[in-house]
Write a protein that holds these residues in place. Structure first.
Motif, mmCIF file in Angstrom:
data_model
loop_
_atom_site.group_PDB
_atom_site.id
_atom_site.type_symbol
_atom_site.label_atom_id
_atom_site.label_comp_id
_atom_site.label_asym_id
_atom_site.label_seq_id
_atom_site.Cartn_x
_atom_site.Cartn_y
_atom_site.Cartn_z
ATOM 1 N N ILE A 207 20.891 24.820 61.407
ATOM 2 C CA ILE A 207 21.059 24.808 59.955
ATOM 3 C C ILE A 207 20.315 25.953 59.284
ATOM 4 O O ILE A 207 20.822 26.579 58.354
ATOM 5 C CB ILE A 207 20.561 23.459 59.371
ATOM 6 N N GLU A 208 19.118 26.238 59.752
ATOM 7 C CA GLU A 208 18.295 27.279 59.150
ATOM 8 C C GLU A 208 17.886 28.290 60.215
ATOM 9 O O GLU A 208 17.715 27.938 61.379
ATOM 10 C CB GLU A 208 17.039 26.662 58.514
ATOM 11 N N PRO A 209 17.716 29.554 59.826
ATOM 12 C CA PRO A 209 17.283 30.572 60.802
ATOM 13 C C PRO A 209 15.870 30.281 61.297
ATOM 14 O O PRO A 209 15.062 29.675 60.587
ATOM 15 C CB PRO A 209 17.350 31.876 60.004
ATOM 16 N N LEU A 210 15.591 30.719 62.505
ATOM 17 C CA LEU A 210 14.293 30.458 63.132
ATOM 18 C C LEU A 210 13.160 31.155 62.388
ATOM 19 O O LEU A 210 12.072 30.596 62.227
ATOM 20 C CB LEU A 210 14.322 30.912 64.600
ATOM 21 N N PHE A 211 13.417 32.365 61.925
ATOM 22 C CA PHE A 211 12.373 33.137 61.260
ATOM 23 C C PHE A 211 12.634 33.225 59.755
ATOM 24 O O PHE A 211 13.769 33.464 59.332
ATOM 25 C CB PHE A 211 12.284 34.544 61.856
ATOM 26 N N ALA A 212 11.585 33.035 58.993
ATOM 27 C CA ALA A 212 11.704 33.105 57.537
ATOM 28 C C ALA A 212 12.178 34.494 57.118
ATOM 29 O O ALA A 212 11.727 35.505 57.644
ATOM 30 C CB ALA A 212 10.352 32.797 56.900
ATOM 31 N N ALA A 214 15.117 35.669 57.601
ATOM 32 C CA ALA A 214 16.268 36.107 58.400
ATOM 33 C C ALA A 214 17.562 35.728 57.691
ATOM 34 O O ALA A 214 17.598 34.825 56.851
ATOM 35 C CB ALA A 214 16.211 35.484 59.788
ATOM 36 N N ASP A 215 18.613 36.423 58.027
ATOM 37 C CA ASP A 215 19.925 36.160 57.434
ATOM 38 C C ASP A 215 20.393 34.759 57.805
ATOM 39 O O ASP A 215 20.485 34.418 58.986
ATOM 40 C CB ASP A 215 20.932 37.195 57.931
ATOM 41 N N ALA A 216 20.683 33.927 56.807
ATOM 42 C CA ALA A 216 21.131 32.558 57.063
ATOM 43 C C ALA A 216 22.469 32.528 57.783
ATOM 44 O O ALA A 216 22.844 31.518 58.370
ATOM 45 C CB ALA A 216 21.223 31.777 55.755
ATOM 46 N N GLY A 217 23.182 33.648 57.751
ATOM 47 C CA GLY A 217 24.494 33.705 58.398
ATOM 48 C C GLY A 217 24.432 33.592 59.906
ATOM 49 O O GLY A 217 25.462 33.391 60.559
ATOM 50 N N ARG A 222 26.412 28.136 59.316
ATOM 51 C CA ARG A 222 27.058 29.201 58.540
ATOM 52 C C ARG A 222 28.167 29.889 59.340
ATOM 53 O O ARG A 222 29.151 30.354 58.767
ATOM 54 C CB ARG A 222 26.018 30.238 58.123
ATOM 55 N N SER A 223 28.007 29.949 60.644
ATOM 56 C CA SER A 223 28.988 30.641 61.482
ATOM 57 C C SER A 223 30.313 29.897 61.554
ATOM 58 O O SER A 223 31.377 30.517 61.635
ATOM 59 C CB SER A 223 28.435 30.832 62.898
#
Length: 336
Positions: A207-212, A214-217, A222-223
């Motif tokens: 749901i959320e990127p591993l690193f703050a 980072a592109d949520a895509g 999102r994919s």
């Protein structure tokens, strides 16, 4: 104290109504907000203990999604924490004399309502009697107009019912309007879906990127998210966080996908008919809660006006495959 001596308690809750009303609190956001298109979820949660069992319930007041579960055994506290980490509730209710959390289980000294920067949710202690099953169960039965909670799967689940009843009591005490849109509650068990802990969800970037930053895509959500309604986004998110392990449910989903892949034109007509439908769950909830404004009414009318075209487009798809597909209640809410 008990229900008979609740005047003081009610006053405290009424004060919260006055204090929270201006900031939104649990009240759905105004129509101008992007929530009508985003599919975001704002949960109120509660934790209750009944003997050796620990109950957990959650309510999205803006949509009426209401569900509960309970656990027992040494890992009950851990399971409850995992539920909270997955749901990201805005507020968690618990009995004032009962501990909340600690590494050893359900265990931290009670504290006044506060916002924890680490947890991201407000912790709100309430009087113990609010969580008592002999108070919560009749409250739920009266609200849903039933003689027993058996039809909702809550019969013999006192901890889950206690948590759900506490939520219902709290919302009634702090919100204006009725709660008629909260017309059902579902009991779910984790045995019917794959349990993903918070670390796994984060590392897999579901749901959320591993690193703050980072592109949520890059997230899986999102994919693959090609939904056109907020209701669809919420359902997809729920399925990703709680993948079904029920073979019948899995095959039903695959059959529904196959039917739409084979009928490209009918599928695209259906998508066009759905496009432009705003968050009807939230809009209708606002009407029920008496918080709807003129833009809400216009948004509701515009969304409902698309239903005839949606009905026509739906008839062109292999409706047998889609109609037979019903998401398993324990893992996710029904689609809309």
């Amino acid at each position: 104290g008990g229900p008979s001596g609740g005047a003081g308690e009610d006053t405290g809750l009424d004060k919260k109504l006055v204090r929270r009303e201006g900031t939104g609190g649990l009240t759905p956001a105004p129509a101008a907000d992007s929530s009508l298109c985003s599919g975001q979820i704002d949960f109120l949660a509660a934790i209750a203990q009944a003997g050796e069992r620990v109950g957990f319930a959650s309510l999205d007041l803006s949509t009426g999604e209401f569900r509960a579960t309970e656990f027992q055994g040494e890992d009950a506290g851990k399971r409850i924490q995992e539920e909270i980490q997955q749901l990201h509730p805005k507020e968690v209710l618990y009995a004032s004399s009962a501990p909340l959390f600690e590494d050893s289980g359900v265990a931290r000294a009670p504290s006044p309502a506060k916002m924890s920067m680490k947890s991201g949710y407000a912790e709100t202690p309430l009087d113990d009697w609010i969580f008592a099953p002999d108070h919560s169960i009749p409250l739920l039965e009266n609200h849903f107009g039933v003689l027993s909670l058996e039809g909702f799967g809550l019969s013999g689940k006192p901890a889950a019912a206690a948590a759900a009843g506490a939520i219902l009591y709290y919302v009634r005490s702090t919100q204006r309007g009725t709660l008629s849109h909260v017309d059902r509650i579902g009991f779910y068990e984790r045995q019917t879906c794959l349990v993903l802990d918070a670390v796994t969800v984060r590392n897999l970037e579901l749901i959320e990127p591993l690193f703050a930053g980072a592109d949520a895509g890059i997230t899986l959500f999102r994919s693959i998210d090609a939904t056109v309604t907020p209701m669809g986004k919420r359902l997809l998110r729920s399925w990703l966080l709680r993948p079904s392990i029920d073979i019948t449910e899995i095959n039903a989903r695959l059959d529904a996908v196959e039917a739409q892949v084979k009928e490209t034109i009918a599928r695209e007509e259906l998508r066009r008919a759905l496009d432009g439908i705003l968050d009807l769950e939230r809009l209708l909830s606002r009407v029920t809660l008496e918080t709807a404004n003129p833009p809400d009414a216009l948004a509701t009318a515009a969304s409902l006006a698309r239903l005839p075209a949606l009905r026509t487009a739906w008839a062109r798809v292999d409706s047998a495959a889609l109609a037979s597909h019903r998401p398993a209640a324990p893992c996710s809410p029904s689609p809309t």
